[in-house]
Design a protein around this motif. Structure first.
Motif, PDB file in Angstrom:
ATOM      1  N   VAL A  95       0.829  -1.206   0.000  1.00  0.00           N
ATOM      2  CA  VAL A  95       0.000   0.000   0.000  1.00  0.00           C
ATOM      3  C   VAL A  95       0.863   1.257   0.000  1.00  0.00           C
ATOM      4  O   VAL A  95       0.520   2.251  -0.622  1.00  0.00           O
ATOM      5  CB  VAL A  95      -0.953   0.011   1.221  1.00  0.00           C
ATOM      6  CG1 VAL A  95      -1.754   1.300   1.273  1.00  0.00           C
ATOM      7  CG2 VAL A  95      -1.879  -1.194   1.173  1.00  0.00           C
ATOM      8  N   LEU A  96       1.995   1.205   0.694  1.00  0.00           N
ATOM      9  CA  LEU A  96       2.831   2.376   0.859  1.00  0.00           C
ATOM     10  C   LEU A  96       4.140   2.213   0.107  1.00  0.00           C
ATOM     11  O   LEU A  96       4.637   1.109  -0.074  1.00  0.00           O
ATOM     12  CB  LEU A  96       3.151   2.600   2.346  1.00  0.00           C
ATOM     13  CG  LEU A  96       1.972   2.679   3.308  1.00  0.00           C
ATOM     14  CD1 LEU A  96       2.484   2.777   4.723  1.00  0.00           C
ATOM     15  CD2 LEU A  96       1.101   3.876   2.999  1.00  0.00           C
ATOM     16  N   GLU A  97       4.721   3.338  -0.311  1.00  0.00           N
ATOM     17  CA  GLU A  97       6.097   3.322  -0.801  1.00  0.00           C
ATOM     18  C   GLU A  97       6.997   2.987   0.382  1.00  0.00           C
ATOM     19  O   GLU A  97       6.712   3.341   1.514  1.00  0.00           O
ATOM     20  CB  GLU A  97       6.433   4.701  -1.384  1.00  0.00           C
ATOM     21  CG  GLU A  97       7.649   4.700  -2.282  1.00  0.00           C
ATOM     22  CD  GLU A  97       8.905   5.051  -1.539  1.00  0.00           C
ATOM     23  OE1 GLU A  97       9.984   4.597  -1.951  1.00  0.00           O
ATOM     24  OE2 GLU A  97       8.809   5.768  -0.535  1.00  0.00           O
ATOM     25  N   GLY A  98       8.087   2.262   0.156  1.00  0.00           N
ATOM     26  CA  GLY A  98       8.853   1.641   1.234  1.00  0.00           C
ATOM     27  C   GLY A  98       9.259   2.562   2.366  1.00  0.00           C
ATOM     28  O   GLY A  98       9.076   2.247   3.542  1.00  0.00           O
ATOM     29  N   ILE A  99       9.827   3.720   2.040  1.00  0.00           N
ATOM     30  CA  ILE A  99      10.310   4.623   3.069  1.00  0.00           C
ATOM     31  C   ILE A  99       9.197   5.093   3.997  1.00  0.00           C
ATOM     32  O   ILE A  99       9.358   5.065   5.225  1.00  0.00           O
ATOM     33  CB  ILE A  99      11.050   5.825   2.431  1.00  0.00           C
ATOM     34  CG1 ILE A  99      12.258   5.344   1.643  1.00  0.00           C
ATOM     35  CG2 ILE A  99      11.466   6.827   3.505  1.00  0.00           C
ATOM     36  CD1 ILE A  99      13.278   4.587   2.455  1.00  0.00           C
ATOM     37  N   PRO A 100       8.029   5.536   3.491  1.00  0.00           N
ATOM     38  CA  PRO A 100       6.949   5.915   4.417  1.00  0.00           C
ATOM     39  C   PRO A 100       6.531   4.787   5.351  1.00  0.00           C
ATOM     40  O   PRO A 100       6.215   5.035   6.523  1.00  0.00           O
ATOM     41  CB  PRO A 100       5.799   6.304   3.471  1.00  0.00           C
ATOM     42  CG  PRO A 100       6.476   6.766   2.244  1.00  0.00           C
ATOM     43  CD  PRO A 100       7.692   5.900   2.102  1.00  0.00           C
ATOM     44  N   ALA A 101       6.519   3.549   4.870  1.00  0.00           N
ATOM     45  CA  ALA A 101       6.131   2.431   5.735  1.00  0.00           C
ATOM     46  C   ALA A 101       7.108   2.286   6.897  1.00  0.00           C
ATOM     47  O   ALA A 101       6.696   2.082   8.047  1.00  0.00           O
ATOM     48  CB  ALA A 101       6.091   1.128   4.918  1.00  0.00           C
ATOM     49  N   ILE A 102       8.395   2.429   6.617  1.00  0.00           N
ATOM     50  CA  ILE A 102       9.407   2.327   7.665  1.00  0.00           C
ATOM     51  C   ILE A 102       9.303   3.500   8.632  1.00  0.00           C
ATOM     52  O   ILE A 102       9.375   3.344   9.856  1.00  0.00           O
ATOM     53  CB  ILE A 102      10.817   2.269   7.045  1.00  0.00           C
ATOM     54  CG1 ILE A 102      10.995   0.978   6.219  1.00  0.00           C
ATOM     55  CG2 ILE A 102      11.884   2.374   8.118  1.00  0.00           C
ATOM     56  CD1 ILE A 102      10.889  -0.294   7.024  1.00  0.00           C
ATOM     57  N   PHE A 147      -1.159  -3.861  -5.993  1.00  0.00           N
ATOM     58  CA  PHE A 147      -1.014  -2.536  -5.408  1.00  0.00           C
ATOM     59  C   PHE A 147       0.432  -2.087  -5.245  1.00  0.00           C
ATOM     60  O   PHE A 147       0.687  -0.922  -4.987  1.00  0.00           O
ATOM     61  CB  PHE A 147      -1.698  -2.491  -4.032  1.00  0.00           C
ATOM     62  CG  PHE A 147      -3.174  -2.722  -4.086  1.00  0.00           C
ATOM     63  CD1 PHE A 147      -4.008  -1.831  -4.723  1.00  0.00           C
ATOM     64  CD2 PHE A 147      -3.737  -3.851  -3.520  1.00  0.00           C
ATOM     65  CE1 PHE A 147      -5.377  -2.036  -4.789  1.00  0.00           C
ATOM     66  CE2 PHE A 147      -5.092  -4.074  -3.580  1.00  0.00           C
ATOM     67  CZ  PHE A 147      -5.920  -3.162  -4.214  1.00  0.00           C
ATOM     68  N   GLY A 148       1.397  -2.992  -5.333  1.00  0.00           N
ATOM     69  CA  GLY A 148       2.778  -2.632  -5.058  1.00  0.00           C
ATOM     70  C   GLY A 148       3.334  -1.620  -6.042  1.00  0.00           C
ATOM     71  O   GLY A 148       3.383  -1.871  -7.249  1.00  0.00           O
ATOM     72  N   VAL A 149       3.758  -0.459  -5.522  1.00  0.00           N
ATOM     73  CA  VAL A 149       4.286   0.607  -6.368  1.00  0.00           C
ATOM     74  C   VAL A 149       5.525   0.149  -7.115  1.00  0.00           C
ATOM     75  O   VAL A 149       5.721   0.471  -8.291  1.00  0.00           O
ATOM     76  CB  VAL A 149       4.600   1.848  -5.509  1.00  0.00           C
ATOM     77  CG1 VAL A 149       5.258   2.930  -6.344  1.00  0.00           C
ATOM     78  CG2 VAL A 149       3.341   2.378  -4.853  1.00  0.00           C
ATOM     79  N   GLY A 150       6.388  -0.611  -6.446  1.00  0.00           N
ATOM     80  CA  GLY A 150       7.624  -1.065  -7.068  1.00  0.00           C
ATOM     81  C   GLY A 150       7.393  -1.915  -8.300  1.00  0.00           C
ATOM     82  O   GLY A 150       8.161  -1.845  -9.270  1.00  0.00           O
TER      83      GLY A 150
END
Length: 633
Positions: free
Chosen positions: A541-548, A586-589
């Protein structure tokens, strides 16, 4: 790549329409307007890409060679970067190159498919109309802020947001007026308008539902929009805008601010620069030399170049700090030869996505640096602990490659002799040196993770001109425009995902999740298992950095309480987040990989699941054997 190409869809629908002379004149006028818009945008974005390379490389020379740093270089690069991102998004919109899912739409008959092509444009237009005034308001507010080095109003940078949105509105209107079947346009407008009206009327009731709105907007509405073919970035943006405007009192100015924050992070400037480096390597002949050498080593092995892709992603991962940039540095080098050997585009983009997830822990990764900065874990320990988990996942991917290519026909491939390998190595040596030069520049402090791609670009230009004697100046402008278009499509998705991440934070969802996980029975095993599932979902759902950033400070203290080593836990959650980040739908990557590989997202859907399963097994192994993460600390 699947984009918004509604005029082709209308033709494909098989609708026979005889245009009057006046209608043909209108179509000609609209085509001229479209071409004019293209000229107005494409030349500036080409200049912006060159300007970014010059500014950042000049900063390296001034600081490292002349010992007189340019204090304004990063600031100017940041200002121009937002313009590059937004105007690149305009180019992508005009060309129909924003990433969208067409798995469901593609199964429909031509008439319905043409209708949903129109829905895609109307959905994007709805978001742009909603965001245009807040974007203008945001740029106006930035007039009161002065940049520290250049001492100019920050509105010069922020103005890129309303200007880009306005140009995309113009492009969308041109697309809609070009549709011969006006009934489709009217129906799509009524459909989108009715949904918006119903949600607005239900607004007071939605406010009483609490976090159930997260499922309604960020699962239900996002899924409906994505599966209907609305581009990913605009689907994320519509869901975020709807959630905040209908269930909270947050001003919509905040949505624009969060998009700005997500798109203009200076480390992401590596994305367009590495994209350009990738096409430059191909154009100068460096890619061909590298591939020929790699093929001479492993070309006679079934799935040989797939192994090379896995290893290459491990070696270059983290050089730029942005995973999309890592993929952009590798894919253009290997994909053409792999396709020539019969590999299907969907299989290639599936493996590229999987390697993106596999290498999230490989230092010097921006994710590792971020998790260390927000949790207090030693970054040096994270760098040491991140090497082996990436190797474990690479081995798991190699098992899948070995199985899938076990029957590959190599009858037309001959094993290279020692002299052939040696000759190929000498020819490829200048090209093979490039990754080591880039990594050495980062490690030795010559350039930052953002700047280092410019060293690669200058090196590639010199190698093409002086060594390989292959540099087509006529291709330069199209390459620059393609770079901006691809980067704009990727960055707009990241910006919309960042706004969504902020909305989730404001909902209190992160705090609720932490409270639930701290109360789980079963100790560290259960905690790790739930963390893997949770971060796969969050990563999707989120781009990696925001999730962390959102959940790291909350969950790491809990991990320590239940007896999980902080470095071990970091590796587990980063790998799980990476799987979600590169997992469709949903994965942005995943969409970034499709954009870089220029492959329709639908084609990679089926083959990627085998690779994702291997990654999940590898992550479970890393979670079950702490030594893999902390054995060398």
């Amino acid at each position: 790549m699947t984009g918004i190409k509604i005029t082709e869809g209308a033709v494909a629908a098989g609708e026979e329409s005889i245009l009057s002379p006046a209608q043909r004149g209108d179509q000609s006028f609209l085509s001229k307007c479209d071409r004019l818009l293209g000229h107005l945008v494409e030349y500036p974005v080409a200049v912006l890409v060159v300007a970014e390379v010059v500014i950042l490389f000049a900063g390296i020379v001034a600081r490292y060679v002349l010992h007189r740093p340019l204090i304004w270089s990063d600031e100017l690069a940041s200002i121009l970067f937002l313009w590059l991102a937004m105007l690149g998004a305009v180019v992508a919109f005009r060309r129909g190159e924003h990433m969208r899912m067409t798995a469901l739409v593609g199964m429909m008959n031509p008439a319905r498919r043409a209708f949903f092509d129109v829905v895609a444009v109307v959905g994007a237009l709805a978001f742009l109309l909603l965001i245009i005034y807040p974007a203008y308001d945001y740029a106006h507010e930035e007039t009161y802020i002065t940049t520290p080095a250049l001492e100019i109003a920050n509105a010069w940078r922020a103005a890129a947001l309303p200007v880009g949105a306005a140009l995309m509105i113009v492009s969308s209107l041109i697309k809609l007026f070009q549709v011969s079947n006006l009934r489709n346009v009217f129906t799509a407008v009524v459909l989108i308008g009715t949904i918006a009206l119903v949600l607005w009327l239900l607004g007071p009731s939605l406010k009483t539902l609490g976090n159930l709105n997260l499922l309604i907007f960020f699962v239900g509405i996002v899924a409906a929009l994505v599966l209907s073919g609305v581009p990913i970035a605009f689907s994320f943006g519509l869901a975020t805008f709807g959630y905040l405007s209908l269930t909270t009192s947050v001003p919509m100015l905040v949505v624009v601010g969060r998009m700005d924050e997500g798109m203009s992070h200076l480390i992401l400037l590596a994305v367009p620069l590495f994209v350009f480096l990738g096409v430059l390597i191909e154009m100068t002949g460096m890619a061909r030399a590298m591939v020929q050498f790699l093929a001479s080593l492993l070309g006679h092995v079934r799935g040989g170049l797939s192994y090379v892709l896995i290893g290459a992603m491990y070696l270059v991962s983290g050089i730029s700090g942005a995973k999309a940039a890592d993929m952009a540095a590798v894919a253009p080098v290997l994909f053409p030869e792999m396709k020539a050997r019969g590999a299907k585009p969907g299989e290639l983009v599936a493996l590229l996505s999987a390697t993106g997830a596999q290498t999230e822990t490989v230092p010097p990764s921006l994710v590792l640096i971020t998790i260390g900065s927000v949790t207090g874990v030693s970054i040096a320990a994270l760098f040491t602990g991140g090497l082996l988990p990436g190797v474990v996942l690479a081995i798991m991917l190699c098992f899948v490659v070995r199985h899938r290519y076990r029957n590959e026909d190599l009858s037309h491939v001959t094993k290279a002799t020692g002299s052939q390998i040696g000759r190929a190595f000498l020819i490829a040596l200048p090209a093979l040196a490039l990754p080591f030069i880039i990594r050495a520049a980062v490690v030795e402090g010559v350039a930052t993770a953002t700047e280092v791609s410019t060293i690669g670009i200058v090196y590639a230009v010199l190698a093409g001109l002086l060594i390989y004697r292959q540099f087509d100046w006529k291709r330069l402008k199209p390459m620059l425009v393609d770079t901006a278009s691809l980067s704009g499509a990727i960055l707009l998705i990241i910006g919309a995902a960042t706004a969504m991440a902020w909305a989730l934070t404001q909902s209190g969802f992160s705090r609720d999740l932490a409270a639930v996980m701290s109360a789980l029975p079963g100790g560290p095993i259960t905690f790790l298992a739930v963390s893997i599932v949770a971060f796969i979902i969050l990563g999707s759902v989120l781009e990696g950095i925001p999730a962390i950033v959102l959940f790291g400070p909350l969950l790491f203290p809990i991990a320590q309480q239940v007896g999980v080593h902080e470095v071990h836990y970091a590796m587990v959650v980063i790998l799980a987040m990476g799987i979600g980040l590169f997992a469709p739908p949903f994965g942005v990557g995943y969409y970034a990989a499709c954009a870089i590989g220029r492959v329709n997202p639908d084609e990679g859907m089926r083959p990627i699941w085998g690779y994702l399963a291997a990654l999940v097994i590898g992550t479970i192994l890393v979670a079950a054997i702490p030594w893999i993460s902390i054995g060398f600390l």
